[in-house]
Design a protein around this motif. Sequence first.
Motif, PDB file in Angstrom:
ATOM      1  N   ARG A 264       0.832  -1.211   0.000  1.00 25.79           N
ATOM      2  CA  ARG A 264       0.000   0.000   0.000  1.00 25.79           C
ATOM      3  C   ARG A 264       0.860   1.251   0.000  1.00 25.79           C
ATOM      4  N   LEU A 265       1.958   1.212   0.733  1.00 27.20           N
ATOM      5  CA  LEU A 265       2.871   2.357   0.756  1.00 27.20           C
ATOM      6  C   LEU A 265       3.536   2.551  -0.600  1.00 27.20           C
ATOM      7  N   LEU A 266       3.958   1.457  -1.223  1.00 33.37           N
ATOM      8  CA  LEU A 266       4.596   1.557  -2.534  1.00 33.37           C
ATOM      9  C   LEU A 266       3.616   2.016  -3.606  1.00 33.37           C
ATOM     10  N   GLU A 267       2.401   1.527  -3.538  1.00 31.53           N
ATOM     11  CA  GLU A 267       1.393   1.888  -4.541  1.00 31.53           C
ATOM     12  C   GLU A 267       1.042   3.365  -4.497  1.00 31.53           C
ATOM     13  N   ALA A 268       1.282   4.017  -3.364  1.00 33.73           N
ATOM     14  CA  ALA A 268       0.964   5.437  -3.221  1.00 33.73           C
ATOM     15  C   ALA A 268       2.117   6.349  -3.642  1.00 33.73           C
ATOM     16  N   VAL A 269       3.259   5.761  -3.994  1.00 34.44           N
ATOM     17  CA  VAL A 269       4.423   6.567  -4.403  1.00 34.44           C
ATOM     18  C   VAL A 269       4.210   7.083  -5.819  1.00 34.44           C
ATOM     19  N   ARG A 270       4.327   8.377  -5.996  1.00 38.13           N
ATOM     20  CA  ARG A 270       4.129   8.981  -7.311  1.00 38.13           C
ATOM     21  C   ARG A 270       5.221   8.533  -8.287  1.00 38.13           C
ATOM     22  N   GLY A 271       4.797   8.157  -9.489  1.00 44.66           N
ATOM     23  CA  GLY A 271       5.734   7.761 -10.535  1.00 44.66           C
ATOM     24  C   GLY A 271       6.180   6.320 -10.465  1.00 44.66           C
ATOM     25  N   LEU A 272       5.882   5.642  -9.372  1.00 40.89           N
ATOM     26  CA  LEU A 272       6.348   4.266  -9.200  1.00 40.89           C
ATOM     27  C   LEU A 272       5.368   3.282  -9.831  1.00 40.89           C
ATOM     28  N   GLU A 273       5.904   2.358 -10.594  1.00 42.37           N
ATOM     29  CA  GLU A 273       5.106   1.260 -11.141  1.00 42.37           C
ATOM     30  C   GLU A 273       5.505  -0.012 -10.403  1.00 42.37           C
ATOM     31  N   LEU A 274       4.549  -0.618  -9.717  1.00 39.85           N
ATOM     32  CA  LEU A 274       4.834  -1.805  -8.903  1.00 39.85           C
ATOM     33  C   LEU A 274       4.561  -3.063  -9.715  1.00 39.85           C
ATOM     34  N   ALA A 275       5.603  -3.851  -9.921  1.00 38.68           N
ATOM     35  CA  ALA A 275       5.488  -5.090 -10.686  1.00 38.68           C
ATOM     36  C   ALA A 275       5.367  -6.277  -9.732  1.00 38.68           C
ATOM     37  N   GLU A 276       4.414  -7.147  -9.988  1.00 40.46           N
ATOM     38  CA  GLU A 276       4.177  -8.308  -9.130  1.00 40.46           C
ATOM     39  C   GLU A 276       5.330  -9.288  -9.232  1.00 40.46           C
ATOM     40  N   LEU A 277       5.856  -9.726  -8.088  1.00 44.74           N
ATOM     41  CA  LEU A 277       6.974 -10.662  -8.057  1.00 44.74           C
ATOM     42  C   LEU A 277       6.456 -12.096  -7.995  1.00 44.74           C
ATOM     43  N   PRO A 278       6.704 -12.919  -9.015  1.00 48.91           N
ATOM     44  CA  PRO A 278       6.278 -14.326  -8.953  1.00 48.91           C
ATOM     45  C   PRO A 278       6.950 -15.048  -7.784  1.00 48.91           C
ATOM     46  N   GLY A 279       6.203 -15.890  -7.105  1.00 52.66           N
ATOM     47  CA  GLY A 279       6.768 -16.627  -5.981  1.00 52.66           C
ATOM     48  C   GLY A 279       7.248 -15.738  -4.867  1.00 52.66           C
ATOM     49  N   ALA A 280       6.551 -14.630  -4.660  1.00 45.70           N
ATOM     50  CA  ALA A 280       7.001 -13.643  -3.668  1.00 45.70           C
ATOM     51  C   ALA A 280       7.127 -14.240  -2.273  1.00 45.70           C
ATOM     52  N   GLU A 281       6.311 -15.209  -1.933  1.00 45.20           N
ATOM     53  CA  GLU A 281       6.314 -15.759  -0.587  1.00 45.20           C
ATOM     54  C   GLU A 281       7.449 -16.761  -0.356  1.00 45.20           C
ATOM     55  N   GLU A 282       8.217 -17.064  -1.384  1.00 41.22           N
ATOM     56  CA  GLU A 282       9.326 -17.998  -1.223  1.00 41.22           C
ATOM     57  C   GLU A 282      10.530 -17.283  -0.608  1.00 41.22           C
ATOM     58  N   CYS A 283      11.265 -17.982   0.249  1.00 46.86           N
ATOM     59  CA  CYS A 283      12.439 -17.428   0.921  1.00 46.86           C
ATOM     60  C   CYS A 283      13.536 -17.107  -0.091  1.00 46.86           C
ATOM     61  N   CYS A 284      14.291 -16.047   0.188  1.00 48.57           N
ATOM     62  CA  CYS A 284      15.390 -15.657  -0.704  1.00 48.57           C
ATOM     63  C   CYS A 284      16.644 -16.489  -0.461  1.00 48.57           C
ATOM     64  N   GLY A 285      16.656 -17.250   0.644  1.00 48.86           N
ATOM     65  CA  GLY A 285      17.803 -18.107   0.920  1.00 48.86           C
ATOM     66  C   GLY A 285      18.797 -17.566   1.925  1.00 48.86           C
ATOM     67  N   PHE A 286      18.559 -16.339   2.422  1.00 57.02           N
ATOM     68  CA  PHE A 286      19.523 -15.792   3.374  1.00 57.02           C
ATOM     69  C   PHE A 286      19.421 -16.518   4.715  1.00 57.02           C
TER      70      PHE A 286
END
Length: 252
Positions: A154-176
């Motif tokens: 919601r915070l990102l979507e309200a940023v002017r000029g920003l286009e938010l692209a959906e990340l596939p598999g967003a809920e998967e761990c990055c491995g850190f």
Amino acid sequence: MRVALFATCVNDAVRPSAAVATVRLLERLGVEVDFPSGQTCCGQPQYNTGYRRETEPLMRRMGRVFAGYDHVVVPSGSCVAMVRDNYPRVARRGGDPGLARIARTLAPRVLELTEFLVDVLGVTDVGAWFPHTVTYHPSCHGLRTLRLGERPRRLLEAVRGLELAELPGAEECCGFGGTFAVKNPHVSVAMGTDKLRAARSTGARVLCGADTSCLLHLDGLLRHGSGPPGAGPRRVLHLAEILASTEEEPLV
């Protein structure tokens, strides 16, 4: 309302721009932010590797340093999760009434940045300007322990000029996964490479998140050319850095 910043040791040591951006953002929103100089580490690295007794002095320091503040704002979901989820466990196992008091009184006042913005200040439009395509990686602690939900989006979507692209598999761990990346480097790199492959598929030029530790892992892989070539993220930024950027004071 007395507000303190807990910068975290990772941000202080290797990504101070995230902590600076947090202060810059909050002050723009009219919040006076204190930075108690006695702060160090919350004890998460010690606790995660099984050193409970070494965690206890750091827990006591946190209790002393942040006593008297209404809110402690933290640009790190994993550190907030440590205080809110693990401090009570440390107190129970230690059988120390002092530790129990710290866990009981400190934990409710420690908030991840997006929680403070949305739940306490009641804002989603923070006056940010960032004219780039961005994809957001939700860290495991923010997603599963703190249940930040849609607050960051919601915070990102309200940023002017920003286009938010959906990340596939967003809920998967990055491995850190803290020391997981050290003890299981090959698995960690493979998981991070998968995450970067998903980020590249969005075409976004910026990959952002709310946990510096995860971002450092992904940024390191990105800089070393992990994953398939092609269009994709060229920068890895903390969410605070994007929210702090304005047309008058653009992100450098």
